[in-house]
Design a protein around this motif. Structure first.
Motif, short mmCIF file in Angstrom:
data_model
loop_
_atom_site.label_atom_id
_atom_site.label_comp_id
_atom_site.label_asym_id
_atom_site.label_seq_id
_atom_site.Cartn_x
_atom_site.Cartn_y
_atom_site.Cartn_z
N THR A 170 33.80 45.16 46.48
CA THR A 170 33.42 46.46 45.92
C THR A 170 32.06 46.93 46.44
N ARG A 191 46.70 51.72 49.46
CA ARG A 191 46.56 53.04 48.86
C ARG A 191 45.56 53.93 49.58
N ARG A 192 44.74 53.32 50.41
CA ARG A 192 43.80 54.14 51.20
C ARG A 192 44.56 54.91 52.28
N GLU A 248 38.92 50.97 41.78
CA GLU A 248 39.11 52.40 42.02
C GLU A 248 38.10 53.23 41.22
N LEU A 296 42.04 58.15 37.89
CA LEU A 296 42.62 56.87 38.33
C LEU A 296 44.05 57.07 38.83
N THR A 301 32.12 50.42 48.29
CA THR A 301 31.55 51.57 47.56
C THR A 301 30.06 51.75 47.80
N GLU A 350 34.92 53.18 42.93
CA GLU A 350 34.98 54.05 44.12
C GLU A 350 34.77 55.50 43.74
N GLN A 351 35.35 55.90 42.59
CA GLN A 351 35.20 57.29 42.12
C GLN A 351 33.76 57.58 41.71
N GLN A 360 45.53 54.12 40.38
CA GLN A 360 46.06 52.75 40.39
C GLN A 360 46.57 52.38 39.00
N HIS A 367 42.61 49.27 39.27
CA HIS A 367 41.92 50.46 38.75
C HIS A 367 40.42 50.20 38.60
N LEU A 409 44.69 48.04 46.99
CA LEU A 409 43.57 48.93 47.30
C LEU A 409 43.58 49.35 48.77
#
Lengths: 231, 113
Positions: free
Chosen positions: A144, A227-228, A182, A172, A148, A185-186, A174, A179, A224
């Motif tokens: 992470t 999903r990118r 994620e 979210l 991030t 990341e957000q 995921q 999540h 992860l």
């Protein structure tokens, strides 16, 4: 300084739960004793988790099928956003967290003036954390931090305090355990101000049985990455 | 020689199955039609597969077909993964909407069903 009664009334505790009937009643009662607004998202449990949670005083949202903790959390946040709320706290259902830590998180939020406070077991105290679990968490922190750029000591802690404004920015996708990464990341993507607060985790035989294993974390990592590329 | 008619019937069967699917993708039908046509051509005229393979620098026609099969399998997996993801998102939206519609406030003391 603990939050005022007014702040407690404007705070909603979101607890995603899947087959936690044996502990959810106690967890909800403990939380309700200081924070009156609690919503449990029963994620398609088959053991009566929803009935126990509702009986203990929580509002209840029930997924007809099991979707995963990320999806349950998002449903809980949607529920809260439809209500008169100013703060949202995410909280695990397995009884490993202490609601007193949320008071500390509010203190950090008001001191630092940030929109998100993330619980960190490595700033606080952790009881009975097994070596393998520590290793999995270390891998997650490494991943992470790299993905991030957030400088955190604990990336997969279930206790988080969010302002409603911050929660509105966090979408979210995921459904599963990914999540947690994620969400960070957000936070990085939307440049939401954040801070960490020490929390105490009680690892019991029950919570260890329900928690993440090394094999699961590899799956989370793959999720992860894939999903990118596939939106 | 019995294998050639058998393979041809099997390939036509695949083509028929894809053509009658209402929800098959826009690209899937022509792609399968081309694959079946090429498959039948190579089944009845295997020497051409050797020529094509030599032209591409692969060696044997059987190797060429094997490589094509691997690539098609990977594409099929990718397509399935994307479809699965899309359906998972739809199910999640539906489940969430239903859950929020039937949400029970803690002041609501009607018994749970």
């Amino acid at each position: 300084m603990p939050p005022s009664d007014e702040i407690r009334k404007l705070t909603w505790i979101v607890i995603p739960a899947y087959n936690e009937a044996s502990v959810i009643g106690t967890v909800v009662e403990e939380v309700c004793s200081t924070y009156p607004n609690v919503v449990v998202v029963d994620d398609g449990s088959s053991d009566g988790t929803g009935i126990e949670a509702f009986g203990a005083g929580a509002s209840l949202v029930t997924h007809a099928i099991n979707l995963g903790q990320g999806a349950a959390l998002k449903t809980g946040i949607h529920y809260v956003l439809q209500r008169d709320a100013k703060y949202i706290v995410t909280f695990d259902a397995d009884g490993q967290h202490s609601i007193d830590d949320v008071d500390t998180m509010f203190d950090v939020m008001s001191t630092k003036g940030c929109d998100v406070v993330l619980g960190s077991r490595f700033c606080g105290t952790t009881e009975n954390l097994p070596v393998m679990r520590r290793f999995v968490l270390w891998l997650a922190i490494l991943f992470t931090r790299r993905s991030t750029g957030l400088n955190l000591t604990d990336t997969h802690n279930g206790v988080r305090l969010l302002s409603v404004e911050a929660a509105k920015h966090i979408g979210l996708q995921q459904n599963g355990m990914a999540h947690a990464s994620e969400l960070l990341e957000q936070i990085a993507k939307h440049r939401i101000s954040y801070s960490e607060a020490p929390v105490n985790i009680r690892y019991t035989d029950y919570s260890l049985q329900k928690g993440q294993k090394l094999s699961n974390s590899i799956g989370i990592l793959l999720d992860l990455i894939v999903r990118r590329f596939v939106k | 020689m019995i294998i050639k008619p058998f393979l041809s019937i099997l390939l036509f069967g695949v083509l028929f199955f894809v053509m009658i699917q209402h929800h098959s993708g826009r690209l899937l039908r022509p792609a399968v039609a081309i694959a079946v046509a090429v498959g039948i051509f190579f089944t009845w005229m295997p020497e051409f597969s050797n020529k094509v393979a030599n032209y591409l620098g692969i060696g044997r026609g059987a190797d060429l077909i094997f490589y094509i099969w691997i690539v098609l399998s990977m594409l099929a997996f990718a397509s399935l993964y994307i479809t699965f993801n899309k359906q998972e998102r739809q199910i999640t939206h539906l489940t969430r909407a239903l859950a929020l519609y039937h949400a029970r406030d803690n002041q609501d003391r009607r018994p749970l069903i």
